[in-house]
Design a protein around this motif. Sequence first.
Motif, mmCIF file in Angstrom:
data_model
loop_
_atom_site.group_PDB
_atom_site.id
_atom_site.type_symbol
_atom_site.label_atom_id
_atom_site.label_comp_id
_atom_site.label_asym_id
_atom_site.label_seq_id
_atom_site.Cartn_x
_atom_site.Cartn_y
_atom_site.Cartn_z
ATOM 1 N N ASP A 38 -3.486 11.370 -3.360
ATOM 2 C CA ASP A 38 -2.903 10.522 -2.320
ATOM 3 C C ASP A 38 -3.926 9.540 -1.764
ATOM 4 O OD1 ASP A 38 -0.472 11.736 -2.639
ATOM 5 O OD2 ASP A 38 -0.609 12.976 -0.830
ATOM 6 N N GLY B 219 -3.813 1.213 -3.180
ATOM 7 C CA GLY B 219 -2.886 0.526 -2.277
ATOM 8 C C GLY B 219 -3.584 -0.454 -1.357
ATOM 9 N N SER C 97 -4.532 6.804 -4.535
ATOM 10 C CA SER C 97 -3.420 5.856 -4.684
ATOM 11 C C SER C 97 -3.149 5.073 -3.405
ATOM 12 C CB SER C 97 -2.148 6.587 -5.123
ATOM 13 O OG SER C 97 -1.771 7.529 -4.147
ATOM 14 N N GLY C 98 -3.215 5.729 -2.250
ATOM 15 C CA GLY C 98 -2.903 5.052 -0.991
ATOM 16 C C GLY C 98 -4.062 4.275 -0.407
ATOM 17 N N GLN C 99 -5.220 4.952 -0.289
ATOM 18 C CA GLN C 99 -6.355 4.318 0.372
ATOM 19 C C GLN C 99 -7.134 3.379 -0.544
ATOM 20 O OE1 GLN C 99 -5.465 4.639 3.271
ATOM 21 N NE2 GLN C 99 -7.049 5.775 4.342
ATOM 22 N N GLY D 218 0.815 -1.215 0.000
ATOM 23 C CA GLY D 218 0.000 0.000 0.000
ATOM 24 C C GLY D 218 0.847 1.262 0.000
ATOM 25 N N LEU D 219 1.921 1.269 0.825
ATOM 26 C CA LEU D 219 2.809 2.433 0.871
ATOM 27 C C LEU D 219 3.548 2.618 -0.454
ATOM 28 C CD1 LEU D 219 4.291 2.076 4.474
ATOM 29 C CD2 LEU D 219 2.587 3.730 3.682
ATOM 30 N N LEU E 6 1.325 4.426 -2.872
ATOM 31 C CA LEU E 6 1.280 5.843 -2.520
ATOM 32 C C LEU E 6 2.571 6.550 -2.937
ATOM 33 C CD1 LEU E 6 -0.015 8.289 -1.143
ATOM 34 C CD2 LEU E 6 0.876 7.425 1.032
#
Length: 197
Positions: free
Chosen positions: A132, A140, A135-137, A108-109, A112
């Motif tokens: 962010d 990812g 892409s991250g939540q 996941g990181l 991000l």
Amino acid sequence: MTVAGTLGSVPAAALLPALRARFGALVRELSKFGVVGTIAFAIDLIIFNVLLHTGAESLLAKTGSTVVATTVAFIGNRFWTWRHREHSHMAKQYTMFFLLNGVGLAIGLSCLALSHYGLGAIWPEFQTPLADNISGQLVGTAVGTLFRFWSYRRFVFGDAVVPEPAPPATPEAPAPQAGASAPQSAEPAAPRTVPRM
């Protein structure tokens, strides 16, 4: 005619029902995994925010909330999602679960970081809070969750234990003749394990 492979030696006529049963079991496992993950996520979010509001340092708050949420996820998956699978020593399973959860977090990181620092160096739109979060939540978390489901199922909770099917009923054998030895009874079949997918 039989078909060999991950389903073992299955008659061709029974292939479709066997695949349907395998797919149904996978959907049930995935559904339970999703429920456990949602509960663990909520626990992580609540504990993290409570610790922040009590003055805890951000990284310590996140570490504490992650450990508690991971423990809840492990218990839910071991005793509900994959309760029908082989279980080794709990400490060993928990350690492997925690390590694979760390790999899922790193995935996941990475999503991000790739978006924010890689694509963001070229296009500034990728360095916004919206980008962010996507892409991250979203990306990812989705990719990390797929990895977690696959790895927990394969490496942490082992093979499914399935009892051998009962042999078909046979007609009554005639009574033994005088002087003839009685047929020996067959021992019950031991449970077998289904190979990993």
